[in-house]
Design an enzyme around this catalytic site. Structure first.
Site, PDB file in Angstrom:
ATOM      1  CB  CYS A  54      40.687  38.767  45.893  1.00 18.44           C
ATOM      2  SG  CYS A  54      39.129  39.006  46.748  1.00 18.44           S
ATOM      3  CD1 TRP A  87      37.487  41.185  39.800  1.00 18.13           C
ATOM      4  CD2 TRP A  87      39.691  41.560  39.689  1.00 18.13           C
ATOM      5  NE1 TRP A  87      37.917  41.562  41.039  1.00 18.13           N
ATOM      6  CE2 TRP A  87      39.255  41.796  41.007  1.00 18.13           C
ATOM      7  CE3 TRP A  87      41.041  41.732  39.387  1.00 18.13           C
ATOM      8  CZ2 TRP A  87      40.132  42.200  42.025  1.00 18.13           C
ATOM      9  CZ3 TRP A  87      41.901  42.139  40.399  1.00 18.13           C
ATOM     10  CH2 TRP A  87      41.452  42.360  41.692  1.00 18.13           C
ATOM     11  NE  ARG A 121      33.356  47.934  43.651  1.00 20.83           N
ATOM     12  CZ  ARG A 121      33.935  49.058  43.217  1.00 20.83           C
ATOM     13  NH1 ARG A 121      33.206  50.140  43.014  1.00 20.83           N
ATOM     14  NH2 ARG A 121      35.215  49.106  42.981  1.00 20.83           N
ATOM     15  CB  SER A 140      34.207  35.233  50.541  1.00 19.44           C
ATOM     16  OG  SER A 140      34.212  36.280  51.495  1.00 19.44           O
ATOM     17  CE1 TYR A 189      40.534  45.862  49.371  1.00 20.76           C
ATOM     18  CE2 TYR A 189      40.310  44.523  51.350  1.00 20.76           C
ATOM     19  CZ  TYR A 189      40.684  44.649  50.029  1.00 20.76           C
ATOM     20  OH  TYR A 189      41.206  43.582  49.355  1.00 20.76           O
TER      21      TYR A 189
HETATM   22  N1  GSH Z   1      31.766  40.739  50.206  1.00 18.10           N
HETATM   23  C1  GSH Z   1      32.482  40.170  49.143  1.00 18.10           C
HETATM   24  C2  GSH Z   1      33.598  41.100  48.726  1.00 18.10           C
HETATM   25  C3  GSH Z   1      34.344  40.628  47.518  1.00 18.10           C
HETATM   26  C4  GSH Z   1      35.219  41.748  46.922  1.00 18.10           C
HETATM   27  O1  GSH Z   1      35.015  42.949  47.174  1.00 18.10           O
HETATM   28  N2  GSH Z   1      36.226  41.367  46.093  1.00 18.10           N
HETATM   29  C5  GSH Z   1      37.104  42.354  45.475  1.00 18.10           C
HETATM   30  C6  GSH Z   1      38.501  41.821  45.281  1.00 18.10           C
HETATM   31  S1  GSH Z   1      39.469  41.801  46.721  1.00 18.10           S
HETATM   32  C7  GSH Z   1      36.638  42.632  44.055  1.00 18.10           C
HETATM   33  O2  GSH Z   1      36.385  41.719  43.300  1.00 18.10           O
HETATM   34  N3  GSH Z   1      36.578  43.903  43.673  1.00 18.10           N
HETATM   35  C8  GSH Z   1      36.233  44.305  42.355  1.00 18.10           C
HETATM   36  C9  GSH Z   1      35.477  45.582  42.375  1.00 18.10           C
HETATM   37  O3  GSH Z   1      35.258  46.123  43.464  1.00 18.10           O
HETATM   38  O4  GSH Z   1      35.102  46.043  41.303  1.00 18.10           O
HETATM   39  C10 GSH Z   1      32.990  38.808  49.582  1.00 18.10           C
HETATM   40  O5  GSH Z   1      33.462  38.674  50.723  1.00 18.10           O
HETATM   41  O6  GSH Z   1      32.899  37.869  48.804  1.00 18.10           O
END
Ligand code: GSH
Length: 312
Positions: A54, A87, A121, A140, A189
């Site tokens: 990620c 995850w 999510r 993040s 994305y």
């Molecule tokens: N805005 C968030 C985005 C985090 C994000 O979307 N992470 C993805 C992994 S790359 C995730 O965990 N996705 C799981 C899901 O969408 O269910 C950040 O920058 O922390």
């Protein structure tokens, strides 16, 4: 995703789209700050949950290393393979064996522990408070700002002095990061998770227009985004560039050019990769096998052999 604290359906990369079929990323819900009364900086109290696949999570791993916070903030790395329940912890080579805080099997269990009615999510990264058993923050771009300064009192002076968000550059850093988010960080994305040709082509055009701009920016010989000094902007940019040729170019169909085809961007990516704190956060196996495990985009689960990596 979770609906009122219950896992609702098999994991799907796209649970929200706009009227043109474009991918919409949800806003992060937990937005507390280390240093708030409820969340004082303490050694060992907060844990980072991250994944090497990620880009967002790897921003936080890089800052933890750059600031020398390894003894203060422990880390748990989840498996890169996306399951029907999101995850999962444990078992994949290079991932942590288990979740030491909640003994959870899936990441979504931490979200419902933090908020029993959570709808959304279960993303990484997560900055977890082991004392209050809750999520401090799951965004993040904010977590890296906290890591840059909120734990400074616990660090030796030479580490306190390491500042990746210096006062004089704050506006430039925020402006740059906001500028590359829609076209680069989230642009890939938007291309990969588009559900219409139109939405894909729009994202595709945005990505390569911005990469062309960035190539120009680095043509003056600068080392980093804002000059001689590595800042948060470099972390924002690098995490997308390092995944581009390996994952996005193929799986997300962002295939007009590779980063390798941009001489300045390629040299910059290699320079960042040579930073010990940064290279430690790059795991090409997790990146490749993780992205190619997204069933909607790759139903056979076949992981391509190429491209040959220019970094190892
Ligand atoms: N805005 C968030 C985005 C985090 C994000 O979307 N992470 C993805 C992994 S790359 C995730 O965990 N996705 C799981 C899901 O969408 O269910 C950040 O920058 O922390």
């Amino acid at each position: 995703m979770l609906v009122n604290g219950e896992w609702s359906a098999d994991w799907d990369p796209v649970q929200a789209k706009d009227s043109k079929g474009g991918f919409k990323r949800q806003d992060s819900e937990f937005r507390n700050w280390i240093g708030d009364e409820q969340f004082p900086a303490e050694k060992g109290r907060y844990r980072l949950y991250a994944a090497y696949i990620c880009p967002w999570a790897c921003r936080t791993l890089a800052l933890r290393n750059l600031k020398g916070l390894q003894d203060i903030i422990p880390v748990t790395i989840i498996n890169p393979i996306m399951t029907d329940f999101g995850w999962q912890f444990g078992g994949y080579p290079g991932a942590s064996a288990e979740d030491p805080e909640m003994n959870a099997q899936y990441m979504h269990e931490l979200y419902t522990k933090a908020n029993g009615n959570y709808t959304g999510r279960a993303t990484v990264p997560v900055l977890w408070d082991a004392k209050a058993k809750t999520i401090v923050n799951n965004e993040s771009s904010e977590i890296i700002k906290m890591l840059n300064s909120a734990f400074d009192d616990l660090l030796p002076e030479n580490h306190q002095a390491l500042d990746f968000y210096p006062e004089a550059l704050k506006d430039d850093i925020d402006r740059f990061n906001a500028d590359i988010y829609p076209s680069v960080n989230n642009g890939v994305y938007r291309a990969g998770f588009a559900t219409t040709q139109e939405a894909y082509e729009e994202a595709f055009a945005d990505i390569f227009a911005k990469l062309d701009d960035l190539e120009d920016r680095f043509s003056d010989g600068r080392k980093f985004v804002h000059g001689e000094r590595l800042t948060l902007s470099d972390i924002h940019l690098f995490v997308t560039l390092i995944r581009f040729d390996v994952a996005y170019y193929g799986l997300f169909k962002t295939n007009l050019r590779r980063i390798e085809d941009y001489p300045h961007l390629q040299a910059y990516t290699k320079r960042m990769y040579s930073e010990p704190s940064v290279v430690d956060t790059v795991n090409f196996d997790h990146i490749k096998s993780g992205y190619y495990s997204i069933k909607k985009l790759n139903p056979t689960g076949i992981v391509p052999k190429g491209p040959s990596l220019q970094f190892e």
